[in-house]
Design a protein around this motif. Structure first.
Motif, PDB file in Angstrom:
ATOM      1  N   SER A 290       8.679   6.142   0.264  1.00  0.00           N
ATOM      2  CA  SER A 290       7.768   5.037  -0.110  1.00  0.00           C
ATOM      3  C   SER A 290       6.960   4.810   1.417  1.00  0.00           C
ATOM      4  O   SER A 290       7.578   4.651   2.474  1.00  0.00           O
ATOM      5  CB  SER A 290       8.655   3.780  -0.320  1.00  0.00           C
ATOM      6  OG  SER A 290       7.757   2.591   0.043  1.00  0.00           O
TER       7      SER A 290
ATOM      8  N   ASP B 147      11.342  -3.406  -4.214  1.00  0.00           N
ATOM      9  CA  ASP B 147      12.615  -3.474  -4.128  1.00  0.00           C
ATOM     10  C   ASP B 147      13.358  -2.656  -2.737  1.00  0.00           C
ATOM     11  O   ASP B 147      14.168  -3.135  -2.174  1.00  0.00           O
ATOM     12  CB  ASP B 147      13.420  -2.727  -5.283  1.00  0.00           C
ATOM     13  CG  ASP B 147      12.800  -1.486  -5.486  1.00  0.00           C
ATOM     14  OD1 ASP B 147      11.814  -1.352  -5.400  1.00  0.00           O
ATOM     15  OD2 ASP B 147      13.543  -0.473  -6.403  1.00  0.00           O
TER      16      ASP B 147
ATOM     17  N   VAL C  34       3.245  10.239  -8.051  1.00  0.00           N
ATOM     18  CA  VAL C  34       3.651   9.099  -6.974  1.00  0.00           C
ATOM     19  C   VAL C  34       3.418   7.727  -7.872  1.00  0.00           C
ATOM     20  O   VAL C  34       4.151   7.007  -7.828  1.00  0.00           O
ATOM     21  CB  VAL C  34       2.526   9.001  -5.843  1.00  0.00           C
ATOM     22  CG1 VAL C  34       2.772   8.020  -4.931  1.00  0.00           C
ATOM     23  CG2 VAL C  34       2.772  10.342  -5.189  1.00  0.00           C
TER      24      VAL C  34
HETATM   25  C1  EPZ Z   1       0.569   3.064   0.209  1.00  0.00           C
HETATM   26  O1  EPZ Z   1       0.843   2.391  -1.039  1.00  0.00           O
HETATM   27  C2  EPZ Z   1      -1.291   3.158   0.052  1.00  0.00           C
HETATM   28  N1  EPZ Z   1      -1.500   1.782   0.316  1.00  0.00           N
HETATM   29  C3  EPZ Z   1      -1.663   3.651  -1.220  1.00  0.00           C
HETATM   30  O2  EPZ Z   1      -2.790   3.746  -1.123  1.00  0.00           O
HETATM   31  C4  EPZ Z   1      -0.995   4.979  -1.312  1.00  0.00           C
HETATM   32  O3  EPZ Z   1      -1.342   5.604  -2.536  1.00  0.00           O
HETATM   33  C5  EPZ Z   1       0.434   4.839  -1.417  1.00  0.00           C
HETATM   34  O4  EPZ Z   1       0.788   4.303   0.027  1.00  0.00           O
HETATM   35  C6  EPZ Z   1       1.141   6.481  -1.394  1.00  0.00           C
HETATM   36  O5  EPZ Z   1       0.495   7.161  -0.494  1.00  0.00           O
HETATM   37  C7  EPZ Z   1      -1.551   1.129   1.560  1.00  0.00           C
HETATM   38  O6  EPZ Z   1      -1.154   1.768   2.594  1.00  0.00           O
HETATM   39  C8  EPZ Z   1      -2.014  -0.289   1.528  1.00  0.00           C
HETATM   40  P1  EPZ Z   1       4.610   3.675  -1.807  1.00  0.00           P
HETATM   41  P2  EPZ Z   1       2.442   1.804  -0.993  1.00  0.00           P
HETATM   42  O7  EPZ Z   1       5.488   2.536  -1.330  1.00  0.00           O
HETATM   43  O8  EPZ Z   1       2.833   1.795   0.186  1.00  0.00           O
HETATM   44  C9  EPZ Z   1       7.619   3.169  -5.521  1.00  0.00           C
HETATM   45  C10 EPZ Z   1      -5.120   2.972  -1.921  1.00  0.00           C
HETATM   46  O9  EPZ Z   1      -5.944   3.175  -2.881  1.00  0.00           O
HETATM   47  N2  EPZ Z   1       8.106   2.121  -4.629  1.00  0.00           N
HETATM   48  O10 EPZ Z   1       4.504   4.808  -1.232  1.00  0.00           O
HETATM   49  O11 EPZ Z   1       2.462   0.517  -1.793  1.00  0.00           O
HETATM   50  C11 EPZ Z   1       6.157   3.045  -5.879  1.00  0.00           C
HETATM   51  O12 EPZ Z   1       6.419   2.448  -7.310  1.00  0.00           O
HETATM   52  C12 EPZ Z   1      -3.673   2.875  -2.080  1.00  0.00           C
HETATM   53  O13 EPZ Z   1      -5.609   3.006  -0.696  1.00  0.00           O
HETATM   54  C13 EPZ Z   1       9.342   1.467  -5.293  1.00  0.00           C
HETATM   55  O14 EPZ Z   1       9.720   2.110  -6.288  1.00  0.00           O
HETATM   56  O15 EPZ Z   1       2.941   3.016  -1.806  1.00  0.00           O
HETATM   57  C14 EPZ Z   1       5.434   4.346  -6.113  1.00  0.00           C
HETATM   58  O16 EPZ Z   1       5.922   4.753  -7.397  1.00  0.00           O
HETATM   59  C15 EPZ Z   1      -3.203   2.990  -3.612  1.00  0.00           C
HETATM   60  N3  EPZ Z   1       9.886   0.568  -4.676  1.00  0.00           N
HETATM   61  C16 EPZ Z   1       6.061   5.024  -4.897  1.00  0.00           C
HETATM   62  O17 EPZ Z   1       7.154   4.425  -4.427  1.00  0.00           O
HETATM   63  C17 EPZ Z   1       9.272   0.043  -3.394  1.00  0.00           C
HETATM   64  O18 EPZ Z   1       9.871  -0.890  -2.821  1.00  0.00           O
HETATM   65  C18 EPZ Z   1       5.005   5.023  -3.970  1.00  0.00           C
HETATM   66  O19 EPZ Z   1       4.788   3.970  -3.373  1.00  0.00           O
HETATM   67  C19 EPZ Z   1       8.449   0.836  -2.916  1.00  0.00           C
HETATM   68  C20 EPZ Z   1       7.762   1.783  -3.467  1.00  0.00           C
END
Ligand code: EPZ
Length: 441
Positions: free
Chosen positions: A173, A133, A338
């Motif tokens: 994020s 989102d 997270v």
């Molecule tokens: C990146 O994922 C990494 N992946 C993850 O690594 C890492 O754990 C994460 O960042 C946090 O550091 C890559 O870079 C490919 P987020 P990402 O958006 O970007 C919420 C690994 O094992 N959120 O920071 O998808 C989400 O649900 C992986 O290498 C929303 O609600 O993570 C979560 O609770 C696992 N809406 C929080 O933010 C959105 O539109 C953090 O997610 C986007 C995210």
């Protein structure tokens, strides 16, 4: 049993991992830098690229858009010629749906180059809902139209181009920050992004974009300011080291009472991990070439950890470390703030003999987004508990590596199924295990 023997790894546990391995570029940077190359009708060169599945997925997706990608796996060099870009056939793009989270980051670059994009449904580890989102909200604020979201993808258009906007992320994020950077660098005018993430991998992406001609600054309050520019050119860049892989091997050294030199590991990106590693009783020595991690032989001490965005303790570090905490003398606590469902991997550890209990409460100093909701996002680990080998199914990338560590630390044989999932983020882990004296086949 696993579908095929390639996906199964037999492990004779109980042997300390001892030796030296090389860790190359960061999985969560190189894939984004490859997408950034799409912004410039030029050639870009990325070095220190690891041989992992995520790199292949992004290479294939770039090729589907008419981009030439040359991967020299041994040298770790990826050359991307994005002079020509074309819309990919939806059917082709679909073949990649579900394989990674990276495709959503193609949105900005494709909207700048072609005025439209078709993004396949995303994949990624099932450690939580993984909504996008924030990504879609950012693209809409920058002027894009998200035509429709359907089962296997999203069609996005920006017929009048993208324009600068004031964007605030409800949660820092990583992906949504990268989405905004990749889309705003050529948007008309200025963009302000507050509440952003500033992980080292993101700052390396900013360095790449600056090399390409972008104008980006970040304030002390984690607000990025981007001034849109007309032209971008190709870059030459060497990736930072994968600090998640380095910490995974450090946790393996603790759990197996071993001694591992991780060539390429760098201190600045790992400071928080190193502090925790030392508090548990691990020893480390930092040199110009890398970091040596070892178990000094005396008992390990329990710790209380709370994961957070950078510079906090990284969520991707906790899963491998939990296995080492099953060998610490006392009660450890991990409050995962997270992701809402990142403790699924503990089930097989309990079956192997660990004592781990999960709680819905926020067992940490900060109440997080999952407080009062139905997610078991805090874990209490009691140790030391001897682990016994068994059959294990890999649940996700980091959880899978944790199961591997547990099998190596356990006494007796284990059969780890679904290990090809680990190839997504750990370059040549089988070869590295052999180099460290593990008894596997
Ligand atoms: C990146 O994922 C990494 N992946 C993850 O690594 C890492 O754990 C994460 O960042 C946090 O550091 C890559 O870079 C490919 P987020 P990402 O958006 O970007 C919420 C690994 O094992 N959120 O920071 O998808 C989400 O649900 C992986 O290498 C929303 O609600 O993570 C979560 O609770 C696992 N809406 C929080 O933010 C959105 O539109 C953090 O997610 C986007 C995210």
């Amino acid at each position: 049993m696993a579908e095929n023997s390639k996906d199964l790894l037999h492990v004779e546990g109980g042997k300390p991992l001892v030796g030296s391995i090389q860790v190359r570029g960061a999985k969560n940077f190189v894939s984004k830098a490859m997408v950034a190359a799409l912004l410039a009708p030029d050639t870009s060169v990325l070095k220190n690229v690891p041989q992992i599945r995520d790199v292949h997925v992004v290479s294939d997706l770039l090729r589907l858009h008419g981009v030439n990608v040359d991967v020299d796996e041994a040298a770790g060099i990826v050359t991307i010629d994005a002079k020509k870009v074309q819309l990919a056939d939806v059917a082709d793009v679909d073949t990649l749906s579900g394989s990674s989270r990276i495709p959503i980051l193609f949105s900005g670059p494709l909207l700048h180059r072609l005025g439209e994009a078709f993004i396949p449904a995303l994949g990624g580890c099932n450690i939580g809902g993984r909504p996008i989102d924030f990504h879609l909200e950012t693209l809409r604020k920058l002027g894009a139209k998200v035509d429709k979201e359907h089962a296997d993808g999203i069609h996005i258009t920006a017929p009048d181009g993208l324009h600068g906007a004031k964007i605030h992320l409800p949660y820092p994020s990583v992906g949504a920050t990268e989405q905004t950077l990749l889309a705003a660098v050529q948007a008309e005018g200025k963009t302000e992004l507050s509440g952003a993430a500033t992980e080292p991998e993101i700052m390396d992406l900013v360095a790449v974009l600056q090399k390409m001609g972008a104008i980006i600054s970040v304030d002390v309050d984690r607000t990025f300011r981007i001034e849109g520019v007309k032209e971008l050119k190709g870059y030459r860049h060497t990736s930072l080291t994968d600090r998640i892989e380095a910490a995974s091997w450090a946790s393996a050294a603790l759990a197996t009472q071993g001694d591992i030199f991780v060539k390429g590991a760098t201190q600045p990106e790992m400071m928080t991990f190193l502090n925790v590693f030392r508090k548990i009783g691990g020893q480390f020595d930092i040199t110009d070439e890398g970091i040596r991690f070892w178990h000094p032989g005396n008992e390990l001490k329990p710790v209380a950890i709370e994961t957070d965005v950078h510079p906090g303790f990284m969520t991707d570090w906790q899963q491998p470390l939990v296995v080492a905490l099953t060998q610490a003398n006392g009660l450890s606590i991990v409050h995962e703030t997270v992701y809402e469902q990142r403790f699924g991997f503990t089930r097989p550890l309990v079956d192997m003999g660990a004592t781990i209990q999960l709680y819905k409460e926020c067992l940490g100093s900060l109440p997080c987004r999952f407080q009062q909701r139905n997610y078991k996002h805090s874990a209490v680990i009691f140790g030391p508990t001897p682990l016994t080998g068994r059959e294990i199914d890999v649940p996700d990338l980091r959880g899978g590596f944790s199961h591997l560590i547990a099998a190596l630390a356990a006494s007796g044989p284990s059969d780890v199924n679904g290990i090809s999932l680990i190839d997504r983020g750990y370059e040549d882990f089988r070869g590295k295990l052999v180099a460290l004296g593990a008894d596997i086949d």
